[in-house]
Design a protein around this motif. Structure first.
Motif, PDB file in Angstrom:
ATOM      1  N   UNK A  34       0.509  -1.319   0.469  1.00 47.56           N
ATOM      2  CA  UNK A  34       0.025   0.489  -0.398  1.00 47.56           C
ATOM      3  C   UNK A  34       0.927   1.036  -0.252  1.00 47.56           C
ATOM      4  N   UNK A  35       1.619   1.568   0.662  1.00 58.31           N
ATOM      5  CA  UNK A  35       2.627   2.157   0.970  1.00 58.31           C
ATOM      6  C   UNK A  35       3.665   3.077  -0.686  1.00 58.31           C
ATOM      7  N   UNK A 114      -2.908  15.425   0.219  1.00 56.89           N
ATOM      8  CA  UNK A 114      -2.927  15.077   1.667  1.00 56.89           C
ATOM      9  C   UNK A 114      -3.340  14.271   2.096  1.00 56.89           C
ATOM     10  N   UNK A 115      -4.474  13.255   2.061  1.00 56.74           N
ATOM     11  CA  UNK A 115      -4.852  12.127   2.434  1.00 56.74           C
ATOM     12  C   UNK A 115      -3.828  11.400   3.041  1.00 56.74           C
ATOM     13  N   UNK A 116      -2.959  11.041   1.255  1.00 54.32           N
ATOM     14  CA  UNK A 116      -1.468  10.813   1.190  1.00 54.32           C
ATOM     15  C   UNK A 116      -0.763  10.931   2.799  1.00 54.32           C
ATOM     16  N   UNK A 117      -0.301  11.957   2.908  1.00 52.83           N
ATOM     17  CA  UNK A 117       0.494  12.484   3.097  1.00 52.83           C
ATOM     18  C   UNK A 117      -0.225  12.209   5.045  1.00 52.83           C
ATOM     19  N   UNK A 120       0.791   8.451   5.697  1.00 49.78           N
ATOM     20  CA  UNK A 120       2.147   8.150   6.404  1.00 49.78           C
ATOM     21  C   UNK A 120       2.836   8.744   7.582  1.00 49.78           C
ATOM     22  N   UNK A 121       2.090   9.766   7.627  1.00 54.31           N
ATOM     23  CA  UNK A 121       2.392  10.926   9.118  1.00 54.31           C
ATOM     24  C   UNK A 121       2.328   9.039  10.293  1.00 54.31           C
TER      25      UNK A 121
END
Length: 121
Positions: A34-35, A114-117, A120-121
């Motif tokens: 996924x990442x 932005x959602x991916x960020x 991942x945070x």
């Protein structure tokens, strides 16, 4: 019984730019995959928009929009995929419509990124 997508089954949360249920099914729950796919999307989405902006022919325009549509839907970015599909059908000669489509795509890509960020945070 026929198979239904997460979107069709109503599992997609409209308040999210990415369907995490679909993504998990697509990757068989493999978080590392996924990442990797999310990172690839982030890198490729901008390239597709640049190709749209520089498309000199109908085929170049349609190919770039089609590629963005496919990568978006593969991840479950349904809204972005739908906007890319609309762009794919545009008259290449209509410069005003192309400019609007590119801006809509940029905004939708920003939402997804932005959602991916956040993920991942």
């Amino acid at each position: 019984m026929t198979s239904m997508s997460a979107k069709a089954a109503g599992e997609f949360r409209a308040d999210r730019p990415l369907d995490l249920v679909h993504l998990s099914k697509y990757t068989l729950g493999n978080r590392s995959l996924e990442s990797e796919l999310l990172g690839l999307f982030r890198a490729q989405a901008g390239i597709y928009v640049t190709r749209l902006e520089t498309a000199a022919t109908t085929k170049e325009w349609q190919d770039a929009a089609h590629s963005l549509k496919g990568s978006s839907r593969g991840l479950g970015a349904w809204v972005l995929g739908d906007i890319a599909e609309e762009a794919e059908r545009l008259d290449h000669a209509d410069m005003a419509a192309r400019a609007v489509a590119v801006e809509r795509l940029r905004a939708a890509i920003l939402d997804v990124n932005l959602f991916i960020d956040e993920l991942m945070a």
